[in-house]
Design an enzyme around this catalytic site. Structure first.
Site, PDB file in Angstrom:
ATOM      1  N   ASP A   8       0.857  -1.179   0.000  1.00 58.15           N
ATOM      2  CA  ASP A   8       0.000   0.000   0.000  1.00 58.15           C
ATOM      3  C   ASP A   8       0.892   1.228   0.000  1.00 58.15           C
ATOM      4  OD1 ASP A   8      -2.045  -1.792   0.151  1.00 58.15           O
ATOM      5  OD2 ASP A   8      -2.769  -1.179   2.125  1.00 58.15           O
ATOM      6  N   ASP A 129     -15.243  -3.057  -1.671  1.00 50.70           N
ATOM      7  CA  ASP A 129     -14.891  -2.841  -0.274  1.00 50.70           C
ATOM      8  C   ASP A 129     -16.185  -2.667   0.500  1.00 50.70           C
ATOM      9  OD1 ASP A 129     -12.272  -2.775  -1.225  1.00 50.70           O
ATOM     10  OD2 ASP A 129     -12.326  -0.605  -1.491  1.00 50.70           O
TER      11      ASP A 129
END
Length: 246
Positions: A8, A129
């Site tokens: 990330d 998500d």
């Protein structure tokens, strides 16, 4: 089953967040390309990347870091975060990214996903998500009134390569992957599903391996790999079936 180590990216560094909150970032490596090479050397065969700044700003931000990673490793990569139009998809694919992940735009403009699948066959992944089973967008800052399964079904015949399903409530907390909801989503659609969020140990990988036949393509591991809770060799052996899970 594929084990995807995650990088990330925030401000050019490899970090991990807690439940998607940017102010909870822990820096794990200031050199993401070196981190990617470590993963490749450990035996991982597919890398998952997220442009965190891009997810919040709605445009690519960590381009230099991504390009360095792609130049450094030979394994395929997939990238999400701030990819909202065809031009950006094309730019990332031209830069060497193998697959792009469309999240917010899949909710707000599903027609663009359909178009992208036609233009770039085999290159498009949808990121779903969810918080409490409901889809979140804009870097998880907003929660919609759309169920994860309903969104996934929109892309059944579009040519989407996979769906990355993240349980936000567990992300980065090392509380265990939500295996049941991931498997239920996979059973509800024909698109392969990649599990994400909360993976804490090889036990999570074992549990996912047991329901692989539901349509689980792989699992994304972040914090648990960085802090040593998951051993790469053992995880890869479980995922490949070399270690029995029953």
């Amino acid at each position: 089953m594929i084990v995807f180590p995650a990088i990330d990216l925030k401000d050019g560094e490899a970090v991990r967040l807690l439940k998607g909150e940017m102010d909870t970032a822990t820096v794990f490596n200031t050199n993401p390309a070196a981190q990617a090479k470590e993963f490749e050397d450990a035996g991982f065969e597919f890398l998952h990347m997220v442009d965190l700044n891009g997810a919040f700003e709605g445009r690519p931000v960590n381009r230099a870091a991504v390009e360095n990673i792609v130049k450094t490793v030979s394994m395929p990569t997939q990238l999400g975060g701030g990819i909202r139009d065809i031009k950006t998809i094309e730019q990332w694919l031209d830069a060497g990214v193998t697959r792009v992940i469309l999240g917010t735009v899949a909710v707000k403009n599903p027609e663009l996903v359909m178009e992208a699948c036609k233009k770039f066959p085999g290159k498009i992944v949808v990121g779903i998500d969810a918080r409490g089973g409901m889809v979140a967008t804009e870097g998880w800052a907003e929660t919609s009134d759309l169920k994860a399964t309903d969104l996934a079904r929109k892309f059944e015949d579009a040519g989407v390569s996979a769906i990355v399903y993240t349980d936000i409530d567990r992300d980065g907390l090392l509380q265990g992957c939500n295996v049941d909801s991931t498997a239920n989503l996979a059973r509800a659609i024909s698109i392969p599903v990649i599990a994400s969020g909360g993976v804490a140990s090889v036990e999570d990988i074992k549990k996912l391996k047991l329901v692989e036949d539901a349509g689980i393509e792989g699992v994304i591991c972040g914090r648990s790999i960085y802090d040593g809770r998951i051993d790469a060799k053992e995880a890869l052996a479980i995922a490949s079936g070399a270690i029995a899970t029953r």
